[in-house]
Design a protein around this motif. Sequence first.
Motif, PDB file in Angstrom:
ATOM      1  N   THR A   1       0.868  -1.204  -0.027  1.00  0.00           N
ATOM      2  CA  THR A   1       0.007  -0.103  -0.098  1.00  0.00           C
ATOM      3  C   THR A   1       0.918   1.093  -0.078  1.00  0.00           C
ATOM      4  O   THR A   1       1.971   1.150   0.500  1.00  0.00           O
ATOM      5  N   ALA A   2       0.385   2.251  -0.587  1.00  0.00           N
ATOM      6  CA  ALA A   2       0.816   3.734  -0.486  1.00  0.00           C
ATOM      7  C   ALA A   2       0.211   4.558   0.314  1.00  0.00           C
ATOM      8  O   ALA A   2       0.369   5.746   0.262  1.00  0.00           O
ATOM      9  N   ASN A   3      -0.696   4.084   1.284  1.00  0.00           N
ATOM     10  CA  ASN A   3      -1.499   4.795   1.989  1.00  0.00           C
ATOM     11  C   ASN A   3      -0.904   5.147   3.236  1.00  0.00           C
ATOM     12  O   ASN A   3      -1.092   4.479   4.398  1.00  0.00           O
ATOM     13  N   LYS A   4      -0.332   6.291   3.421  1.00  0.00           N
ATOM     14  CA  LYS A   4       0.267   6.811   4.587  1.00  0.00           C
ATOM     15  C   LYS A   4      -0.851   7.158   5.662  1.00  0.00           C
ATOM     16  O   LYS A   4      -0.415   6.769   6.949  1.00  0.00           O
ATOM     17  N   ALA A   5      -1.996   7.586   5.329  1.00  0.00           N
ATOM     18  CA  ALA A   5      -3.044   7.958   6.389  1.00  0.00           C
ATOM     19  C   ALA A   5      -3.467   6.849   7.058  1.00  0.00           C
ATOM     20  O   ALA A   5      -3.463   6.766   8.187  1.00  0.00           O
ATOM     21  N   VAL A   6      -3.765   5.711   6.413  1.00  0.00           N
ATOM     22  CA  VAL A   6      -4.374   4.521   7.105  1.00  0.00           C
ATOM     23  C   VAL A   6      -3.198   3.697   8.011  1.00  0.00           C
ATOM     24  O   VAL A   6      -3.486   3.182   9.046  1.00  0.00           O
ATOM     25  N   ILE A   7      -2.030   3.738   7.461  1.00  0.00           N
ATOM     26  CA  ILE A   7      -0.859   2.971   8.248  1.00  0.00           C
ATOM     27  C   ILE A   7      -0.603   4.069   9.248  1.00  0.00           C
ATOM     28  O   ILE A   7      -0.253   3.366  10.467  1.00  0.00           O
ATOM     29  N   ALA A   8      -0.363   5.153   9.204  1.00  0.00           N
ATOM     30  CA  ALA A   8      -0.120   6.106  10.393  1.00  0.00           C
ATOM     31  C   ALA A   8      -1.027   5.822  11.482  1.00  0.00           C
ATOM     32  O   ALA A   8      -0.718   6.003  12.626  1.00  0.00           O
ATOM     33  N   ARG A   9      -2.267   5.641  11.145  1.00  0.00           N
ATOM     34  CA  ARG A   9      -3.280   5.443  12.103  1.00  0.00           C
ATOM     35  C   ARG A   9      -3.670   4.305  12.499  1.00  0.00           C
ATOM     36  O   ARG A   9      -4.146   3.950  13.864  1.00  0.00           O
ATOM     37  N   HIS A  10      -3.617   2.905  11.561  1.00  0.00           N
ATOM     38  CA  HIS A  10      -3.947   1.756  11.846  1.00  0.00           C
ATOM     39  C   HIS A  10      -3.030   0.750  11.740  1.00  0.00           C
ATOM     40  O   HIS A  10      -3.278  -0.327  11.505  1.00  0.00           O
ATOM     41  N   GLY A  11      -1.787   1.348  11.614  1.00  0.00           N
ATOM     42  CA  GLY A  11      -0.567   0.279  11.405  1.00  0.00           C
ATOM     43  C   GLY A  11      -0.466  -0.527  12.526  1.00  0.00           C
ATOM     44  O   GLY A  11      -0.117  -1.941  11.838  1.00  0.00           O
ATOM     45  N   GLU A  12      -0.887  -0.388  13.758  1.00  0.00           N
ATOM     46  CA  GLU A  12      -0.735  -1.603  14.598  1.00  0.00           C
ATOM     47  C   GLU A  12      -1.665  -2.677  14.393  1.00  0.00           C
ATOM     48  O   GLU A  12      -1.451  -3.783  14.397  1.00  0.00           O
ATOM     49  N   GLU A  13      -2.903  -2.036  14.310  1.00  0.00           N
ATOM     50  CA  GLU A  13      -3.969  -3.144  14.114  1.00  0.00           C
ATOM     51  C   GLU A  13      -3.515  -4.162  12.630  1.00  0.00           C
ATOM     52  O   GLU A  13      -3.702  -5.388  12.715  1.00  0.00           O
ATOM     53  N   ILE A  14      -3.365  -3.266  11.868  1.00  0.00           N
ATOM     54  CA  ILE A  14      -2.893  -3.909  10.398  1.00  0.00           C
ATOM     55  C   ILE A  14      -1.673  -4.987  10.512  1.00  0.00           C
ATOM     56  O   ILE A  14      -1.661  -6.085  10.023  1.00  0.00           O
ATOM     57  N   ALA A  15      -0.706  -4.514  11.464  1.00  0.00           N
ATOM     58  CA  ALA A  15       0.455  -5.472  11.497  1.00  0.00           C
ATOM     59  C   ALA A  15       0.093  -6.624  12.411  1.00  0.00           C
ATOM     60  O   ALA A  15       0.609  -7.535  12.060  1.00  0.00           O
ATOM     61  N   ALA A  16      -0.532  -6.409  13.324  1.00  0.00           N
ATOM     62  CA  ALA A  16      -0.823  -7.312  14.039  1.00  0.00           C
ATOM     63  C   ALA A  16      -1.818  -8.585  13.342  1.00  0.00           C
ATOM     64  O   ALA A  16      -1.625  -9.855  13.541  1.00  0.00           O
ATOM     65  N   ALA A  17      -2.938  -8.257  12.455  1.00  0.00           N
ATOM     66  CA  ALA A  17      -3.539  -9.130  11.588  1.00  0.00           C
ATOM     67  C   ALA A  17      -2.647  -9.671  10.668  1.00  0.00           C
ATOM     68  O   ALA A  17      -2.705 -11.002  10.264  1.00  0.00           O
ATOM     69  N   ALA A  18      -1.664  -9.112  10.339  1.00  0.00           N
ATOM     70  CA  ALA A  18      -0.703  -9.576   9.245  1.00  0.00           C
ATOM     71  C   ALA A  18       0.154 -10.678   9.588  1.00  0.00           C
ATOM     72  O   ALA A  18       0.260 -11.738   9.190  1.00  0.00           O
ATOM     73  N   LYS A  19       0.520 -10.420  11.093  1.00  0.00           N
ATOM     74  CA  LYS A  19       1.418 -11.458  11.628  1.00  0.00           C
ATOM     75  C   LYS A  19       0.737 -12.608  11.945  1.00  0.00           C
ATOM     76  O   LYS A  19       1.020 -13.825  11.673  1.00  0.00           O
ATOM     77  N   GLU A  20      -0.706 -12.425  12.394  1.00  0.00           N
ATOM     78  CA  GLU A  20      -1.418 -13.634  12.523  1.00  0.00           C
ATOM     79  C   GLU A  20      -1.872 -14.650  11.488  1.00  0.00           C
ATOM     80  O   GLU A  20      -1.652 -15.725  11.321  1.00  0.00           O
ATOM     81  N   ALA A  21      -1.742 -13.608  10.212  1.00  0.00           N
ATOM     82  CA  ALA A  21      -2.201 -14.487   8.959  1.00  0.00           C
ATOM     83  C   ALA A  21      -0.800 -15.117   8.085  1.00  0.00           C
ATOM     84  O   ALA A  21      -1.016 -15.752   7.238  1.00  0.00           O
ATOM     85  N   GLY A  22       0.437 -14.569   8.759  1.00  0.00           N
ATOM     86  CA  GLY A  22       1.561 -14.976   8.139  1.00  0.00           C
ATOM     87  C   GLY A  22       1.760 -14.278   6.721  1.00  0.00           C
ATOM     88  O   GLY A  22       2.375 -14.973   6.110  1.00  0.00           O
ATOM     89  N   VAL A  23       1.242 -12.857   6.613  1.00  0.00           N
ATOM     90  CA  VAL A  23       1.482 -12.070   5.473  1.00  0.00           C
ATOM     91  C   VAL A  23       2.322 -10.856   5.698  1.00  0.00           C
ATOM     92  O   VAL A  23       2.445 -10.639   6.742  1.00  0.00           O
ATOM     93  N   TYR A  24       2.650 -10.311   4.483  1.00  0.00           N
ATOM     94  CA  TYR A  24       3.587  -9.194   4.653  1.00  0.00           C
ATOM     95  C   TYR A  24       2.414  -8.128   4.221  1.00  0.00           C
ATOM     96  O   TYR A  24       1.684  -8.101   3.550  1.00  0.00           O
ATOM     97  N   VAL A  25       2.887  -6.873   4.841  1.00  0.00           N
ATOM     98  CA  VAL A  25       2.126  -5.501   4.408  1.00  0.00           C
ATOM     99  C   VAL A  25       3.309  -4.499   4.161  1.00  0.00           C
ATOM    100  O   VAL A  25       4.227  -4.119   5.228  1.00  0.00           O
ATOM    101  N   LEU A  26       3.610  -4.285   2.962  1.00  0.00           N
ATOM    102  CA  LEU A  26       4.883  -3.399   2.556  1.00  0.00           C
ATOM    103  C   LEU A  26       4.434  -2.224   2.236  1.00  0.00           C
ATOM    104  O   LEU A  26       3.190  -2.024   1.565  1.00  0.00           O
ATOM    105  N   ILE A  27       4.970  -1.053   2.589  1.00  0.00           N
ATOM    106  CA  ILE A  27       4.478   0.314   2.322  1.00  0.00           C
ATOM    107  C   ILE A  27       5.530   1.136   1.935  1.00  0.00           C
ATOM    108  O   ILE A  27       5.774   2.405   2.425  1.00  0.00           O
TER     109      ILE A  27
END
Lengths: 438, 438
Positions: free
Chosen positions: B101-127
């Motif tokens: 994603t190129a979406n700084k607004a969503v990563i700055a505000r919801h980065g933790e939630e997204i990172a936790a979900a990615a860890k659980e699913a075993g996938v990457y979120v690259l920014i």
Amino acid sequence: MVKSIGVGLLGLGTVGAGVANIIQTPEGRHPLVSEVELIRVAVKDLQRQRKASISSTLLTNDPIEVIDDPSVEVVVEVIGGIEPARSLILRAIKNGKSVVTANKAVIARHGEEIAAAAKEAGVYVLIEAAVGGGIPIIEPLKQSLGGNRIQKVSGIINGTTNYILSRIEKEGAGYKDVLKEAQELGYAEADPAADVEGLDAADKIAILSALAFGGPINREAIPTQGITNLNIRDVEYANKLGYGVKLLAVAESLESNNHKESSLPLAVWVQPTLIPKEHPLAEVNGVNNAIFVEGDPIGEVMFYGPGAGAGPTASAVVADILNIAGISRLGSKNNSLDPLLEASSWRSCNLVKAERIIQKHYLRLKVEDSPGVIGQIGSVFGQNGVSIQSIVQFDANEAGAEIVVITHAVALGKVTASLEVIKTFKAVQGLSAQMVCI
Amino acid sequence: MVKSIGVGLLGLGTVGAGVANIIQTPEGRHPLVSEVELIRVAVKDLQRQRKASISSTLLTNDPIEVIDDPSVEVVVEVIGGIEPARSLILRAIKNGKSVVTANKAVIARHGEEIAAAAKEAGVYVLIEAAVGGGIPIIEPLKQSLGGNRIQKVSGIINGTTNYILSRIEKEGAGYKDVLKEAQELGYAEADPAADVEGLDAADKIAILSALAFGGPINREAIPTQGITNLNIRDVEYANKLGYGVKLLAVAESLESNNHKESSLPLAVWVQPTLIPKEHPLAEVNGVNNAIFVEGDPIGEVMFYGPGAGAGPTASAVVADILNIAGISRLGSKNNSLDPLLEASSWRSCNLVKAERIIQKHYLRLKVEDSPGVIGQIGSVFGQNGVSIQSIVQFDANEAGAEIVVITHAVALGKVTASLEVIKTFKAVQGLSAQMVCI
């Protein structure tokens, strides 16, 4: 408990000690650092005083012991030089161990052989520390710019010469005086040849080109000119005309638009170069390095930082160790490698002859201070298809004058042809200096 | 035949079209690009004219179709904004797909939630594209600087404001005129608030801090001041005193030497800042961005390049796709992730109050042109423990004069206390401007 990754160190000089220091003080660094374990360290002399405190049980004076130790998963080679470094690297690879090296000389000359061996063994050879000291440039080229067609890589990639040139430019001091001081300060080696003759920069641009353009480069075919013959007068004239002078290493794709040539033609060279003062590279001073990359569609990016030194270089070595540690967590199937990280070559490149390279040229001519000489010279360039950006007369007095010509971008052949005619003029006493400009 | 990697694109605006263009013209790029296959593309309006030629069979106006398509392995989100982007990203993760994603607004505000979900699913979120446009900065921070203790990250990370400030500085033009022209040229949005008020830069420094220091950042707690109230007079005075003015975003560790605090104290702020003209950041002009990183043992490195635009941003998005494609070749065991690439947080960070931040301050005071006023002011600063670097009177005339004070580095609290006294002086008409210096 996560499995640690065992590291064997070949060499415990300034860089090796810097690496050991980082590994031994993991607090505040990425948590992966604390999983790196120093297993074995090969040194030349077991008795010598060290910059890092290493348990004597880890030390050996036999590098083979390190390479053959089954607990060592990553071999870090910071000995330098061609041999025995090359043989040790190949042996480590054959043993199925990944290698991290800061050794530009061996990679520039034997990179192909080493990459092939690594591919066969299913291991990585990472070289972030080989170019630009601490500056992340190797991994960004491999992992961040792969979507681009790289057009050009230009770098100030030798800290010693940049330090010397910065001081010449700032203080108007002569080359020999500054070199002597640089040696006293430890910025230049007692035998400075590899640096001041441009050989180190040529090693590094060979490595950068191979990565940027995806094909091996014939290191020995790179036209290389150092700073030993640079005249302070040319630095002064360049400054007056709005340029700085840097030892620049350049690799440029000469591919035509149709992307059809079977081997990619490249212009690669190392040469003192005039750089417009408003260009970001002109501001890179002292022992700093910078690498400027131009590609499609990214445009222009620059990586800037400390080009040498124990700390920065150790930072780069540890980055490579961490990359291997990180990827080893995944547990690869059947020796497969990440194609970005392995950086094998994927096309063929060839270096074109100097005559085919299109550049802006700087020429300093010694002339009689007679009216009409500028017109005569200008006419010859015009007849040879050389378009002039500026032609300026300096320092006219009874002994003569100097004319500095800066051309627009043109093939060297046309400049050489023009000069052959110009040198025959009675009013022209000779060509005193020739450089290129970006 | 190597297996291709299927990409689903959410959004086909300028960046999305740029990404499609790279994928569809792999010649001359890294060979891994040719293994990326565009499977499905979600657009808002199926009828609209496109900048990329995409087979209409790939298009859908339902992003869920893209996310749920079993052939899509990587979801590229280039819609922007908080919702539906956040929900779409989370759904893709839940489906076991990596996200770029190129979406700084969503990563700055919801980065933790997204990172936790990615860890659980075993996938990457690259920014990589979320900060600095095409400049490789996210991956170098994650993969190349992990051996360092990062001390400070300073960035010019908003192209719009840097363009406006560069023109104000160069032409002496007023803020409103330049903004209007920037809007006409497409360098500023019709509603420029996110850029000119510093909110975009605050999003980005929140992301950079979290990566550099390893812990999530409370985006809403970042003190943020944009350029809307910047007076051209302060740009002129700064120039006369040897500084440029940039909208700088800074994150600095305030950790004491013993590395013992349970939560890392950080000073993070976005503010117009005076930068000494010899500092590399002072030379970053126009829509370019640069990020300056200070760490131990690396020292100082800088990453410079185009901070926005379809091509550069697409280059960064494709870099992330390639990284995922490269690593997917290895076939990870039991959902394990490369700990460098996953970039989960590994410590807790807290933002300190502005009063605790030690900075150099720039103050412009309107005063009566009376003898002794500089002495009076200087004395008050001295009594409050504020050491002065320079104090200069400008523009003295019958209407009064202006005094510009630049302090040495000192806590804001001491400056505020001094100003409270100074403002009571009869000869002092008021504080006209206050900024910081690096």
